[in-house]
Scaffold this active site. Structure first.
Site, PDB file in Angstrom:
ATOM      1  N   GLN A   1     -11.477  -1.349  30.767  1.00 52.54           N
ATOM      2  CA  GLN A   1     -10.774  -2.041  31.855  1.00 52.54           C
ATOM      3  C   GLN A   1      -9.274  -2.133  31.617  1.00 52.54           C
ATOM      4  O   GLN A   1      -8.520  -2.518  32.506  1.00 52.54           O
ATOM      5  CB  GLN A   1     -11.354  -3.447  32.035  1.00 52.54           C
ATOM      6  CG  GLN A   1     -11.062  -4.373  30.866  1.00 52.54           C
ATOM      7  CD  GLN A   1     -11.825  -5.671  30.934  1.00 52.54           C
ATOM      8  OE1 GLN A   1     -13.016  -5.713  30.659  1.00 52.54           O
ATOM      9  NE2 GLN A   1     -11.125  -6.746  31.315  1.00 52.54           N
TER      10      GLN A   1
ATOM     11  N   ASN B   1     -19.490  -3.606  25.907  1.00 57.14           N
ATOM     12  CA  ASN B   1     -18.257  -4.210  26.405  1.00 57.14           C
ATOM     13  C   ASN B   1     -17.512  -3.198  27.276  1.00 57.14           C
ATOM     14  O   ASN B   1     -17.973  -2.067  27.476  1.00 57.14           O
ATOM     15  CB  ASN B   1     -17.390  -4.658  25.216  1.00 57.14           C
ATOM     16  CG  ASN B   1     -16.452  -5.796  25.574  1.00 57.14           C
ATOM     17  OD1 ASN B   1     -16.203  -6.079  26.742  1.00 57.14           O
ATOM     18  ND2 ASN B   1     -15.916  -6.462  24.570  1.00 57.14           N
TER      19      ASN B   1
ATOM     20  N   HIS C   1     -15.635 -14.108  30.265  1.00 55.25           N
ATOM     21  CA  HIS C   1     -15.794 -12.659  30.158  1.00 55.25           C
ATOM     22  C   HIS C   1     -17.213 -12.266  30.533  1.00 55.25           C
ATOM     23  O   HIS C   1     -18.166 -13.021  30.286  1.00 55.25           O
ATOM     24  CB  HIS C   1     -15.501 -12.220  28.722  1.00 55.25           C
ATOM     25  CG  HIS C   1     -15.385 -10.740  28.527  1.00 55.25           C
ATOM     26  ND1 HIS C   1     -14.577  -9.944  29.294  1.00 55.25           N
ATOM     27  CD2 HIS C   1     -15.985  -9.902  27.627  1.00 55.25           C
ATOM     28  CE1 HIS C   1     -14.664  -8.692  28.865  1.00 55.25           C
ATOM     29  NE2 HIS C   1     -15.519  -8.643  27.873  1.00 55.25           N
TER      30      HIS C   1
ATOM     31  N   CYS D   1     -13.434  -7.406  34.024  1.00 54.79           N
ATOM     32  CA  CYS D   1     -14.645  -7.280  33.209  1.00 54.79           C
ATOM     33  C   CYS D   1     -15.920  -7.438  34.023  1.00 54.79           C
ATOM     34  O   CYS D   1     -16.890  -6.702  33.852  1.00 54.79           O
ATOM     35  CB  CYS D   1     -14.615  -8.284  32.068  1.00 54.79           C
ATOM     36  SG  CYS D   1     -14.445 -10.001  32.604  1.00 54.79           S
TER      37      CYS D   1
END
Length: 446
Positions: free
Chosen positions: A64, A385, A364, A70
């Site tokens: 990102q 992630n 997040h 996110c």
């Protein structure tokens, strides 16, 4: 006892430190290396093994970059896991910039509608002050992504690739927020002058035209149709011409978005388990899917995630990622730092107390892609992630089960995994929370 700090008080505190011989060693280590480096617990590195009894094959992680998308990356990643497997693609990505454009545009409209709705509220009141503090931002929620997809569909990344401003939103956001605050001022002045609601909305249309132009110049203009071309892992070439973003999502992604529900663990007294909740003035698409959560205990929360993972389906989740975590090593573990041992006093708030006293909120969103079960119970989780491959293990993190308990607040699962009593609970009319409630926080961490 004195209300002020006295010289004798400070001397007493200093003497207490000097009386402990190891204080100087600890002080020097912390001053030289920083708190985290000086208190690292190497036992955590050993226990947080990147091996899992149940693991979904995914692929290269996304990035990102310098944006707070996110939640969007995590959701689109769950879609591409299915798409890659079904159509034999490798490291295919959906366009995050396409979704980002429509999110910015819809958030602008949502804000301006909120300003019209609250035009009779005092400017200095808490509600209007809260709206003006951040007219829009990069952050978001699962239901907000669903609203965007249901209205606008999706496109491959190659059709609407990243721009400087989508990957680095720090220039775009202040400019857009300044414009929206100016527009809010104009709308409130029009209301104060006695102008009609129709006049206000006509003015809003002109404002949206300017915002659309701003977004086109910074992010590019979203395509109405496009050609989808790809070569699968069997080296077979495919082409589909003139497909719309909505048609593309239905044919190639095919997620039944209405089947997915947001489950939260918020163990505060004001939010009983087994109830549903929504948050006032939280959303992006007017008329889109409203924010809705079902609050459950942590045991139920984790069991639902495990059921979906065992079915080879990844799980979107939201957490407070900065707590007890190491970005470079890709570890999230409550035992990662021996801060209490180093400083000699506890940090003892419970999860509920941290929420109540503003010490922790969801910051997040990522994706659960695996879990390690020992005698049927989890001890660590695999996390995909969206910070690129240079962090963690090629971009993947490992999370201890204790960390899951303390700092994970939300998962999204297919409602078919809910037992009958939770299926019924989900159908309840949600309790409306204030805009500043901790469950109104958005995932935005860069």
């Amino acid at each position: 006892m004195a209300r002020e700090i006295t010289p004798g008080m400070a001397e007493s505190f200093s003497r207490q430190i000097r009386e402990v011989p190891q204080s100087k060693v600890i002080r020097d280590a912390v001053m030289k290396n920083g708190i985290k480096a000086a208190t690292i617990n190497n036992d955590s590195f050993v226990s947080m093994n990147h091996v899992f009894s149940h693991e979904i094959e995914t692929g290269k992680v996304t990035n990102q970059k310098q944006s707070g998308r996110c939640w969007m990356f995590a959701a689109l990643n769950t879609f591409t896991h299915k798409l890659n497997a079904q159509f034999k693609l490798k490291d295919f990505e959906l366009s995050q910039n396409y979704t980002f454009f429509w999110d910015k545009f819809e958030k602008a409209n949502y804000f301006l509608e909120s300003i019209i709705e609250t035009a009779d509220e005092p400017l200095e009141g808490r509600l209007v002050s809260w709206l003006l503090a951040t007219p829009q931002q990069d952050g978001g929620q699962w239901d907000m992504l669903v609203s965007l997809i249901q209205k606008y569909g999706a496109v491959p990344k190659q059709v609407m690739p990243e721009t400087y401003n989508s990957s680095n939103s720090r220039e775009l956001n202040p400019l857009l927020n300044a414009k929206l605050r100016e527009d809010a001022m104009v709308l409130r002045k029009m209301y104060a002058e006695g102008r009609s609601e129709e006049d206000l909305r006509q003015a809003k249309t002109g404002m949206l035209a300017e915002i659309y132009k701003l977004l086109v110049f910074t992010l590019g203009e979203p395509p109405k149709t496009f050609d989808f071309e790809f070569r699968d892992t069997d080296k077979v070439f495919h082409r589909e011409q003139g497909i719309t973003p909505q048609q593309f999502f239905q044919k190639y992604v095919g997620f039944a978005l209405d089947d997915y529900v947001s489950i939260i663990n918020a163990p505060t007294k004001d939010k009983p388990f087994g109830k549903t909740y929504t948050v006032q003035y939280l959303g992006n698409v007017i008329g889109g899917k409203p924010i809705k959560y079902l609050n459950v205990d942590m045991e139920t929360f984790k069991n639902l995630a495990i059921r979906q993972l065992k079915d080879n389906r990844s799980v979107w989740f939201g957490c407070d990622v900065a707590e007890s975590s190491d970005r470079n090593e890709g570890i999230m573990d409550t035992a990662l730092y021996d801060v209490e041992i180093a400083f000699g006093f506890p940090f003892g708030m419970s999860k509920a107390e941290r929420l109540d006293y503003k010490d922790s909120v969801m910051t997040h969103a990522m994706v659960l892609t695996g879990v390690n079960l020992v005698d049927g119970r989890p001890n660590r989780w695999k996390v995909e992630n969206s910070w690129g491959e240079k962090v963690g293990k090629n971009g993947y993190f490992v999370m201890s089960d204790a960390w899951m308990d303390e700092y994970t607040y939300q998962i999204v699962v297919d409602k078919k995994y809910l037992p009958d009593e939770l299926q019924k609970a989900w159908e309840q009319e949600p309790i409306v929370l204030k805009p500043w409630d901790p469950m109104g926080s958005l995932a935005w961490m860069k």
